[in-house]
Scaffold this active site. Structure first.
Site, PDB file in Angstrom:
ATOM      1  N   GLN A  11      81.770  10.985  56.500  1.00  0.00           N
ATOM      2  CA  GLN A  11      80.604  10.629  55.699  1.00  0.00           C
ATOM      3  C   GLN A  11      79.649   9.761  56.518  1.00  0.00           C
ATOM      4  O   GLN A  11      78.430   9.973  56.539  1.00  0.00           O
ATOM      5  CB  GLN A  11      81.075   9.865  54.446  1.00  0.00           C
ATOM      6  CG  GLN A  11      79.958   9.427  53.538  1.00  0.00           C
ATOM      7  CD  GLN A  11      79.289  10.615  52.864  1.00  0.00           C
ATOM      8  OE1 GLN A  11      79.945  11.448  52.258  1.00  0.00           O
ATOM      9  NE2 GLN A  11      77.978  10.707  52.978  1.00  0.00           N
ATOM     10  N   ASP A  28      77.447   3.571  46.216  1.00  0.00           N
ATOM     11  CA  ASP A  28      78.568   4.507  46.042  1.00  0.00           C
ATOM     12  C   ASP A  28      79.097   4.330  44.619  1.00  0.00           C
ATOM     13  O   ASP A  28      78.757   3.356  43.921  1.00  0.00           O
ATOM     14  CB  ASP A  28      79.645   4.198  47.101  1.00  0.00           C
ATOM     15  CG  ASP A  28      80.806   5.187  47.078  1.00  0.00           C
ATOM     16  OD1 ASP A  28      80.705   6.247  46.435  1.00  0.00           O
ATOM     17  OD2 ASP A  28      81.836   4.890  47.726  1.00  0.00           O
TER      18      ASP A  28
HETATM   19  N1  NVA Z   1      84.275   5.620  47.203  1.00  0.00           N
HETATM   20  C1  NVA Z   1      84.265   6.975  46.727  1.00  0.00           C
HETATM   21  C2  NVA Z   1      83.693   7.902  47.743  1.00  0.00           C
HETATM   22  C3  NVA Z   1      83.562   9.312  47.284  1.00  0.00           C
HETATM   23  C4  NVA Z   1      83.061  10.229  48.346  1.00  0.00           C
HETATM   24  C5  NVA Z   1      85.672   7.385  46.363  1.00  0.00           C
HETATM   25  O1  NVA Z   1      86.623   6.991  47.048  1.00  0.00           O
HETATM   26  O2  NVA Z   1      85.828   8.107  45.376  1.00  0.00           O
HETATM   27  N1   CP Z   2      80.898  12.431  49.642  1.00  0.00           N
HETATM   28  C1   CP Z   2      82.047  13.087  49.459  1.00  0.00           C
HETATM   29  O1   CP Z   2      83.014  12.914  50.195  1.00  0.00           O
HETATM   30  O2   CP Z   2      82.040  13.966  48.418  1.00  0.00           O
HETATM   31  P1   CP Z   2      83.289  14.728  47.836  1.00  0.00           P
HETATM   32  O3   CP Z   2      84.173  13.727  47.176  1.00  0.00           O
HETATM   33  O4   CP Z   2      82.715  15.724  46.867  1.00  0.00           O
HETATM   34  O5   CP Z   2      84.009  15.427  48.947  1.00  0.00           O
END
Ligand code: NVA
Ligand code: CP
Length: 310
Positions: A131, A226
Protein backbone atom coordinates in the site's frame (compact mmCIF):
# COMPACT_ATOMS: atom_id res chain seq x y z
CA UNK A 1 20.08 -14.11 -0.56
CA UNK A 2 16.30 -14.23 -0.66
CA UNK A 3 14.73 -10.81 0.03
CA UNK A 4 11.35 -10.39 1.68
CA UNK A 5 9.03 -7.41 2.16
CA UNK A 6 7.56 -7.60 5.66
CA UNK A 7 7.42 -3.83 6.26
CA UNK A 8 8.45 -0.83 4.20
CA UNK A 9 11.73 -0.32 6.05
CA UNK A 10 12.98 -3.66 4.69
CA UNK A 11 13.79 -1.50 1.66
CA UNK A 12 16.19 1.43 1.59
CA UNK A 13 15.18 4.83 0.22
CA UNK A 14 17.15 4.06 -2.92
CA UNK A 15 15.26 0.79 -3.40
CA UNK A 16 11.89 2.48 -2.77
CA UNK A 17 12.77 5.15 -5.35
CA UNK A 18 13.82 2.50 -7.86
CA UNK A 19 10.60 0.49 -7.42
CA UNK A 20 8.40 3.60 -7.57
CA UNK A 21 10.02 4.77 -10.81
CA UNK A 22 9.73 1.26 -12.30
CA UNK A 23 6.05 1.20 -11.32
CA UNK A 24 5.52 4.46 -13.20
CA UNK A 25 7.33 3.04 -16.23
CA UNK A 26 5.29 -0.18 -16.08
CA UNK A 27 2.09 1.83 -15.89
CA UNK A 28 3.07 3.74 -19.06
CA UNK A 29 4.36 0.77 -21.05
CA UNK A 30 2.86 -2.42 -19.59
CA UNK A 31 3.48 -4.37 -22.79
CA UNK A 32 7.26 -4.21 -22.25
CA UNK A 33 6.85 -6.48 -19.23
CA UNK A 34 4.24 -8.95 -20.49
CA UNK A 35 6.50 -12.00 -20.52
CA UNK A 36 8.66 -11.30 -17.45
CA UNK A 37 6.93 -13.85 -15.20
CA UNK A 38 6.16 -16.59 -17.70
CA UNK A 39 5.65 -19.92 -15.89
CA UNK A 40 6.03 -18.24 -12.50
CA UNK A 41 3.47 -18.69 -9.72
CA UNK A 42 2.56 -16.63 -6.69
CA UNK A 43 0.77 -18.14 -3.70
CA UNK A 44 -1.48 -15.64 -1.93
CA UNK A 45 -2.48 -16.69 1.58
CA UNK A 46 -5.49 -14.79 2.93
CA UNK A 47 -6.75 -14.82 6.52
CA UNK A 48 -8.60 -11.49 6.17
CA UNK A 49 -10.93 -10.10 3.49
CA UNK A 50 -9.71 -8.02 0.53
CA UNK A 51 -10.85 -6.38 -2.69
CA UNK A 52 -7.91 -4.30 -3.91
CA UNK A 53 -5.04 -6.50 -2.75
CA UNK A 54 -6.44 -9.73 -4.09
CA UNK A 55 -7.64 -8.38 -7.41
CA UNK A 56 -4.58 -6.23 -8.10
CA UNK A 57 -2.12 -9.06 -7.33
CA UNK A 58 -4.04 -11.60 -9.41
CA UNK A 59 -4.37 -9.17 -12.31
CA UNK A 60 -0.73 -8.12 -12.00
CA UNK A 61 0.54 -11.69 -12.14
CA UNK A 62 -1.64 -12.36 -15.16
CA UNK A 63 -0.35 -9.22 -16.93
CA UNK A 64 3.25 -10.34 -16.35
CA UNK A 65 2.58 -13.77 -17.84
CA UNK A 66 2.47 -15.59 -14.52
CA UNK A 67 -0.22 -17.08 -12.32
CA UNK A 68 -1.54 -16.31 -8.83
CA UNK A 69 -3.21 -18.82 -6.51
CA UNK A 70 -5.77 -17.45 -4.05
CA UNK A 71 -5.54 -19.58 -0.93
CA UNK A 72 -7.88 -18.94 1.97
CA UNK A 73 -6.61 -19.96 5.38
CA UNK A 74 -10.12 -21.29 6.00
CA UNK A 75 -9.38 -24.04 3.46
CA UNK A 76 -5.95 -24.91 4.84
CA UNK A 77 -4.64 -27.21 7.57
CA UNK A 78 -2.68 -24.22 8.91
CA UNK A 79 -3.16 -23.68 12.63
CA UNK A 80 -5.02 -26.99 12.92
CA UNK A 81 -2.86 -29.81 11.60
CA UNK A 82 0.13 -27.85 10.33
CA UNK A 83 2.40 -25.05 11.51
CA UNK A 84 3.45 -22.02 9.49
CA UNK A 85 7.04 -23.24 9.11
CA UNK A 86 5.93 -26.43 7.32
CA UNK A 87 3.52 -24.41 5.18
CA UNK A 88 6.38 -22.10 4.13
CA UNK A 89 8.79 -24.97 3.47
CA UNK A 90 6.29 -26.91 1.33
CA UNK A 91 4.84 -23.94 -0.55
CA UNK A 92 8.26 -22.66 -1.50
CA UNK A 93 8.96 -25.98 -3.24
CA UNK A 94 6.06 -25.23 -5.60
CA UNK A 95 5.82 -21.50 -6.10
CA UNK A 96 8.20 -18.64 -6.88
CA UNK A 97 6.86 -16.03 -4.49
CA UNK A 98 4.44 -15.97 -1.53
CA UNK A 99 2.10 -13.21 -0.35
CA UNK A 100 0.30 -13.30 2.98
CA UNK A 101 -2.51 -11.25 4.52
CA UNK A 102 -2.78 -12.41 8.11
CA UNK A 103 -3.73 -11.15 11.55
CA UNK A 104 -0.41 -11.54 13.32
CA UNK A 105 2.94 -10.04 12.34
CA UNK A 106 4.68 -13.11 13.78
CA UNK A 107 3.04 -15.25 11.09
CA UNK A 108 4.54 -13.14 8.30
CA UNK A 109 7.94 -13.23 10.02
CA UNK A 110 7.73 -17.01 10.40
CA UNK A 111 6.74 -17.46 6.78
CA UNK A 112 9.72 -15.34 5.73
CA UNK A 113 12.05 -17.24 8.05
CA UNK A 114 11.15 -20.65 6.65
CA UNK A 115 10.45 -19.81 3.02
CA UNK A 116 13.07 -20.32 0.30
CA UNK A 117 11.28 -17.81 -1.93
CA UNK A 118 10.44 -14.12 -1.32
CA UNK A 119 7.54 -13.40 1.03
CA UNK A 120 5.45 -10.24 0.63
CA UNK A 121 3.36 -8.92 3.50
CA UNK A 122 -0.04 -8.19 1.99
CA UNK A 123 -1.11 -6.62 5.36
CA UNK A 124 -0.80 -7.77 8.93
CA UNK A 125 -1.25 -5.92 12.22
CA UNK A 126 2.11 -4.16 11.83
CA UNK A 127 2.55 -3.08 8.22
CA UNK A 128 1.08 -2.73 4.74
CA UNK A 129 4.17 -2.07 2.60
CA UNK A 130 2.55 -2.67 -0.83
CA UNK A 131 0.00 0.00 0.00
CA UNK A 132 2.69 2.44 1.03
CA UNK A 133 4.80 2.04 -2.12
CA UNK A 134 1.67 2.60 -4.21
CA UNK A 135 0.87 5.66 -2.09
CA UNK A 136 4.30 7.16 -2.68
CA UNK A 137 4.06 6.42 -6.40
CA UNK A 138 0.75 8.32 -6.38
CA UNK A 139 2.17 11.25 -4.39
CA UNK A 140 5.08 11.51 -6.84
CA UNK A 141 2.68 11.49 -9.80
CA UNK A 142 0.45 14.17 -8.24
CA UNK A 143 3.03 16.40 -6.56
CA UNK A 144 6.05 15.82 -8.79
CA UNK A 145 8.34 15.22 -5.82
CA UNK A 146 8.91 13.08 -2.75
CA UNK A 147 10.87 15.60 -0.75
CA UNK A 148 9.89 18.75 1.04
CA UNK A 149 6.41 17.50 1.84
CA UNK A 150 4.29 17.54 4.93
CA UNK A 151 2.05 14.50 5.42
CA UNK A 152 -0.73 14.32 7.97
CA UNK A 153 -2.60 11.25 9.12
CA UNK A 154 -5.92 11.27 10.98
CA UNK A 155 -7.74 8.73 13.13
CA UNK A 156 -6.72 5.24 14.19
CA UNK A 157 -2.96 5.31 14.71
CA UNK A 158 -2.66 1.88 16.36
CA UNK A 159 -2.68 0.72 12.81
CA UNK A 160 -0.72 -1.13 10.10
CA UNK A 161 -1.06 1.55 7.40
CA UNK A 162 -0.15 4.35 9.82
CA UNK A 163 2.97 2.50 10.93
CA UNK A 164 4.29 2.06 7.39
CA UNK A 165 3.40 5.65 6.48
CA UNK A 166 5.38 6.84 9.49
CA UNK A 167 8.27 4.57 8.48
CA UNK A 168 8.38 5.86 4.90
CA UNK A 169 8.07 9.47 6.06
CA UNK A 170 11.07 8.81 8.29
CA UNK A 171 12.98 7.09 5.47
CA UNK A 172 12.37 10.04 3.11
CA UNK A 173 13.13 12.70 5.73
CA UNK A 174 9.64 14.22 5.62
CA UNK A 175 7.53 16.09 8.10
CA UNK A 176 4.50 14.13 9.29
CA UNK A 177 1.86 14.76 11.94
CA UNK A 178 -0.18 11.80 13.15
CA UNK A 179 -3.40 13.07 14.74
CA UNK A 180 -5.08 10.48 16.95
CA UNK A 181 -6.92 10.13 20.25
CA UNK A 182 -4.86 9.70 23.41
CA UNK A 183 -4.67 6.17 24.80
CA UNK A 184 -2.57 3.16 23.94
CA UNK A 185 -5.24 1.43 21.86
CA UNK A 186 -5.45 4.37 19.43
CA UNK A 187 -1.83 5.62 19.28
CA UNK A 188 1.31 4.07 17.76
CA UNK A 189 3.07 1.34 19.76
CA UNK A 190 6.26 2.39 21.55
CA UNK A 191 8.27 -0.10 19.47
CA UNK A 192 7.16 1.65 16.29
CA UNK A 193 7.97 5.08 17.74
CA UNK A 194 11.45 3.75 18.52
CA UNK A 195 11.84 2.52 14.93
CA UNK A 196 10.76 5.94 13.62
CA UNK A 197 13.20 7.75 15.92
CA UNK A 198 16.04 5.57 14.64
CA UNK A 199 15.13 6.01 10.97
CA UNK A 200 14.73 9.78 11.49
CA UNK A 201 18.25 10.13 12.93
CA UNK A 202 19.66 9.48 9.46
CA UNK A 203 17.12 11.41 7.43
CA UNK A 204 16.27 14.31 9.74
CA UNK A 205 12.56 13.51 9.38
CA UNK A 206 10.10 15.15 11.78
CA UNK A 207 7.36 12.65 12.61
CA UNK A 208 5.13 13.70 15.51
CA UNK A 209 2.07 12.31 17.24
CA UNK A 210 -0.48 15.05 18.05
CA UNK A 211 -4.04 15.03 19.33
CA UNK A 212 -5.56 17.87 17.34
CA UNK A 213 -6.75 17.40 13.74
CA UNK A 214 -6.50 21.09 12.74
CA UNK A 215 -2.97 21.31 14.07
CA UNK A 216 -1.97 18.25 12.01
CA UNK A 217 -3.63 19.57 8.86
CA UNK A 218 -1.83 22.92 9.01
CA UNK A 219 0.61 23.38 6.08
CA UNK A 220 -0.03 19.81 5.02
CA UNK A 221 0.47 18.69 1.39
CA UNK A 222 -1.06 15.23 1.84
CA UNK A 223 -3.91 14.29 4.18
CA UNK A 224 -4.36 10.58 4.78
CA UNK A 225 -6.85 8.54 6.73
CA UNK A 226 -7.72 4.88 7.17
CA UNK A 227 -10.65 2.88 8.48
CA UNK A 228 -11.82 3.24 12.07
CA UNK A 229 -12.89 -0.41 11.86
CA UNK A 230 -9.87 -2.28 10.52
CA UNK A 231 -10.40 -5.92 9.55
CA UNK A 232 -10.88 -8.03 12.64
CA UNK A 233 -12.12 -5.29 15.01
CA UNK A 234 -15.36 -6.64 16.50
CA UNK A 235 -18.52 -4.91 15.23
CA UNK A 236 -19.76 -4.36 18.77
CA UNK A 237 -16.97 -1.76 19.16
CA UNK A 238 -18.19 0.32 16.24
CA UNK A 239 -20.33 2.85 18.11
CA UNK A 240 -17.73 3.45 20.82
CA UNK A 241 -14.94 3.84 18.25
CA UNK A 242 -17.02 6.23 16.19
CA UNK A 243 -17.28 8.54 19.20
CA UNK A 244 -13.58 8.36 20.02
CA UNK A 245 -12.41 8.99 16.46
CA UNK A 246 -14.99 11.59 15.35
CA UNK A 247 -12.77 14.57 16.39
CA UNK A 248 -10.22 13.20 13.86
CA UNK A 249 -12.60 12.91 10.92
CA UNK A 250 -11.26 14.52 7.75
CA UNK A 251 -14.02 16.98 6.87
CA UNK A 252 -14.05 20.18 4.85
CA UNK A 253 -12.84 22.25 7.81
CA UNK A 254 -9.80 19.99 8.28
CA UNK A 255 -9.08 19.90 4.55
CA UNK A 256 -9.33 23.71 4.35
CA UNK A 257 -6.72 24.03 7.10
CA UNK A 258 -4.14 22.34 4.86
CA UNK A 259 -2.38 23.88 1.85
CA UNK A 260 -4.81 24.91 -0.88
CA UNK A 261 -3.37 22.29 -3.27
CA UNK A 262 -3.34 19.49 -0.68
CA UNK A 263 -4.45 16.02 -1.77
CA UNK A 264 -6.64 13.62 0.18
CA UNK A 265 -5.78 9.91 0.36
CA UNK A 266 -7.34 6.80 1.88
CA UNK A 267 -6.07 3.28 1.25
CA UNK A 268 -9.73 2.11 1.16
CA UNK A 269 -12.12 0.56 2.05
CA UNK A 270 -13.70 3.83 3.24
CA UNK A 271 -16.87 4.68 5.11
CA UNK A 272 -18.39 8.04 4.21
CA UNK A 273 -19.43 9.86 7.40
CA UNK A 274 -16.80 8.04 9.42
CA UNK A 275 -13.08 8.64 8.83
CA UNK A 276 -13.91 11.27 6.19
CA UNK A 277 -17.01 13.01 4.93
CA UNK A 278 -18.47 12.21 1.50
CA UNK A 279 -17.71 15.81 0.52
CA UNK A 280 -14.00 15.18 1.03
CA UNK A 281 -13.61 11.70 -0.46
CA UNK A 282 -15.81 12.53 -3.45
CA UNK A 283 -14.43 16.06 -3.80
CA UNK A 284 -11.83 17.54 -6.18
CA UNK A 285 -8.85 17.10 -3.82
CA UNK A 286 -9.42 13.37 -3.37
CA UNK A 287 -7.15 11.06 -5.35
CA UNK A 288 -8.28 7.78 -3.80
CA UNK A 289 -9.09 5.95 -7.02
CA UNK A 290 -5.80 6.86 -8.72
CA UNK A 291 -4.21 5.66 -5.50
CA UNK A 292 -6.15 2.37 -5.64
CA UNK A 293 -5.17 1.85 -9.29
CA UNK A 294 -1.51 2.19 -8.44
CA UNK A 295 -1.65 -0.92 -6.25
CA UNK A 296 -1.52 -2.84 -9.51
CA UNK A 297 1.52 -1.04 -10.92
CA UNK A 298 3.51 -0.80 -7.68
CA UNK A 299 3.01 -4.47 -6.85
CA UNK A 300 4.11 -5.60 -10.29
CA UNK A 301 7.32 -3.63 -9.72
CA UNK A 302 7.75 -5.08 -6.20
CA UNK A 303 7.41 -8.66 -7.46
CA UNK A 304 9.89 -8.15 -10.30
CA UNK A 305 12.32 -6.46 -7.91
CA UNK A 306 12.16 -9.32 -5.38
CA UNK A 307 12.60 -11.87 -8.15
CA UNK A 308 15.60 -9.98 -9.57
CA UNK A 309 13.84 -9.35 -12.85
CA UNK A 310 14.37 -5.59 -13.04
N1 NVA B 1 -6.07 -0.64 8.57
C1 NVA B 1 -6.90 -1.30 7.61
C2 NVA B 1 -6.29 -1.27 6.25
C3 NVA B 1 -7.14 -1.85 5.18
C4 NVA B 1 -6.47 -1.88 3.85
C5 NVA B 1 -7.15 -2.72 8.05
O1 NVA B 1 -6.24 -3.36 8.60
O2 NVA B 1 -8.26 -3.21 7.85
N1 CP C 1 -6.20 -1.10 0.61
C1 CP C 1 -6.38 -2.42 0.67
O1 CP C 1 -5.49 -3.18 1.03
O2 CP C 1 -7.62 -2.84 0.28
P1 CP C 1 -8.19 -4.30 0.43
O3 CP C 1 -8.40 -4.57 1.88
O4 CP C 1 -9.48 -4.29 -0.35
O5 CP C 1 -7.23 -5.28 -0.17
Amino acid sequence: MVRHLTKISDFTKKECDFIIHKAIEMKKTPEKFYATLQHKTMLMIFEKPSLRTRVSFETGLNQLGGHAIYYSIKDSPLGKKENIADTARCASRYVDIIGARVFKRQDVWNLAQYSDVPVINMLDDFAHPCQILCDFQTILEKKGRLENLKLSYFGDAYNNVTYDLMRIAAIYGLEMDVACPTGGEYSPEQGVLNEIAKLSEKSDAKVRVVHDALEAAKESDVLYTDSWMSYGIPFDQEEARKKVFMPFQVNQKVLSSAKTDAIFMNCLPAMRGYEQTAEVIDGPQSIVFDQAENRLHAQKAIILFLLNKL
